[in-house]
Design a protein around this motif. Structure first.
Motif, PDB file in Angstrom:
ATOM      1  N   VAL A  76      68.529  20.533 138.222  1.00 38.95           N
ATOM      2  CA  VAL A  76      69.831  20.967 138.717  1.00 38.95           C
ATOM      3  C   VAL A  76      70.858  19.914 138.323  1.00 38.95           C
ATOM      4  N   LEU A  77      71.882  20.314 137.602  1.00 33.36           N
ATOM      5  CA  LEU A  77      72.869  19.387 137.074  1.00 33.36           C
ATOM      6  C   LEU A  77      74.235  19.654 137.690  1.00 33.36           C
ATOM      7  N   LEU A  78      74.953  18.562 137.971  1.00 28.68           N
ATOM      8  CA  LEU A  78      76.366  18.653 138.324  1.00 28.68           C
ATOM      9  C   LEU A  78      77.144  18.386 137.048  1.00 28.68           C
ATOM     10  N   THR A  83      85.210  22.189 132.863  1.00 30.22           N
ATOM     11  CA  THR A  83      86.000  22.439 131.661  1.00 30.22           C
ATOM     12  C   THR A  83      85.334  21.889 130.411  1.00 30.22           C
ATOM     13  N   THR A  84      84.890  20.638 130.472  1.00 29.30           N
ATOM     14  CA  THR A  84      84.307  19.997 129.292  1.00 29.30           C
ATOM     15  C   THR A  84      82.805  20.215 129.177  1.00 29.30           C
ATOM     16  N   GLU A  85      82.162  20.701 130.255  1.00 30.77           N
ATOM     17  CA  GLU A  85      80.719  20.916 130.318  1.00 30.77           C
ATOM     18  C   GLU A  85      79.936  19.610 130.207  1.00 30.77           C
ATOM     19  N   GLU A  86      80.587  18.504 130.500  1.00 32.79           N
ATOM     20  CA  GLU A  86      79.913  17.196 130.485  1.00 32.79           C
ATOM     21  C   GLU A  86      78.981  17.083 131.687  1.00 32.79           C
ATOM     22  N   ILE A  87      77.785  16.576 131.443  1.00 37.09           N
ATOM     23  CA  ILE A  87      76.831  16.364 132.528  1.00 37.09           C
ATOM     24  C   ILE A  87      77.241  15.122 133.312  1.00 37.09           C
ATOM     25  N   LEU A  88      77.438  15.291 134.617  1.00 42.10           N
ATOM     26  CA  LEU A  88      77.845  14.176 135.469  1.00 42.10           C
ATOM     27  C   LEU A  88      76.681  13.576 136.241  1.00 42.10           C
ATOM     28  N   ASP A  99      86.908  19.280 139.375  1.00 46.35           N
ATOM     29  CA  ASP A  99      86.597  20.434 138.523  1.00 46.35           C
ATOM     30  C   ASP A  99      85.093  20.438 138.256  1.00 46.35           C
ATOM     31  N   LEU A 100      84.331  20.832 139.281  1.00 47.85           N
ATOM     32  CA  LEU A 100      82.878  20.688 139.241  1.00 47.85           C
ATOM     33  C   LEU A 100      82.195  22.046 139.159  1.00 47.85           C
ATOM     34  N   ALA A 101      80.997  22.047 138.612  1.00 51.05           N
ATOM     35  CA  ALA A 101      80.172  23.249 138.528  1.00 51.05           C
ATOM     36  C   ALA A 101      78.704  22.833 138.576  1.00 51.05           C
ATOM     37  N   ILE A 102      77.839  23.815 138.802  1.00 52.74           N
ATOM     38  CA  ILE A 102      76.401  23.587 138.864  1.00 52.74           C
ATOM     39  C   ILE A 102      75.739  24.299 137.695  1.00 52.74           C
ATOM     40  N   GLU A 103      74.800  23.605 137.059  1.00 54.95           N
ATOM     41  CA  GLU A 103      74.008  24.209 135.984  1.00 54.95           C
ATOM     42  C   GLU A 103      72.535  23.951 136.268  1.00 54.95           C
ATOM     43  N   VAL A 104      71.710  24.981 136.037  1.00 57.23           N
ATOM     44  CA  VAL A 104      70.262  24.859 136.253  1.00 57.23           C
ATOM     45  C   VAL A 104      69.557  25.088 134.925  1.00 57.23           C
TER      46      VAL A 104
END
Length: 208
Positions: free
Chosen positions: A67-69, A73-78, A97-102
């Protein structure tokens, strides 16, 4: 040379050749003198100063799973979020400006993923990368819980319950000043009579 004999006639001295003279050499004189070669003074080679390589912030590769934060906008992994302990997210450093990626391992066949943030349905994704986007509550200060449920088919068909993931997030703003410590209220106790039996009621306590 000539010497005079007692009879008065000259007597000739025997002639000596150089070979008849004894060779005289002091007993402590070495047969040959040692030859001393001058010692060259070593020249010091200057030591080069070590090159300091700055330590760079570690980055996560494209093959990372979990699970990635990410920055929406930039899709950079934080951050790679943990499913075992609460994750601290400082929006003063990471932004809002955050999102979750799995991401799942290649051998796991996932058709869609559903997201629930703080007990509320927060959308689903039908293709990789599976992301939860456009949710301002993700960057709201406080504690959050995220439930991630993968499905083998698209449109949330056939949930893969063994692969359900639960993530806890605490969002803080590191630029905010800390809350002031609570102050203790002190009271003045008026004098009492000499009678020890007199009890002091709370209404006689006077704040200072």
């Amino acid at each position: 040379p000539v010497t005079t004999s007692p009879t008065g006639g000259p007597t000739a001295l025997p002639s000596l050749s150089p070979s008849d003279l004894p060779s005289v050499r002091p007993s402590n004189m070495p047969s040959s003198l040692p030859t001393t070669s001058p010692t060259a003074t070593p020249t010091s080679t200057p030591t080069a100063s070590p090159t300091v390589v700055p330590t760079l912030k570690p980055t996560l590769g494209s093959d990372v799973e979990g699970v990635l934060l990410i920055q929406q906008t930039t899709e950079e992994i934080l951050m790679l979020l943990s499913t075992e302990v609460s994750n601290l997210v400082d929006i003063s450093m990471l932004g809002t400006d955050l999102a979750i990626e799995v991401r799942y391992a290649p051998e796991i066949d996932v058709g869609s993923v559903m997201f629930n943030l703080d007990g509320t349905f927060s959308g689903f994704s039908n293709k990789a990368p599976f992301r939860m986007v456009d949710n301002p509550n993700l960057s709201a200060l406080g504690d959050h819980s995220l439930l991630i449920t993968p499905h083998s088919g698209i449109n949330l068909v056939n949930p893969l319950n063994p692969l359900v993931q639960f993530v806890e997030i605490t969002v803080v703003d590191g630029t905010e000043a800390p809350s002031p410590a609570p102050t203790e209220e002190t009271f003045f106790v008026p004098p009492v009579d000499d009678d020890d039996s007199v009890m002091l009621s709370p209404d006689r306590l006077i704040p200072t």
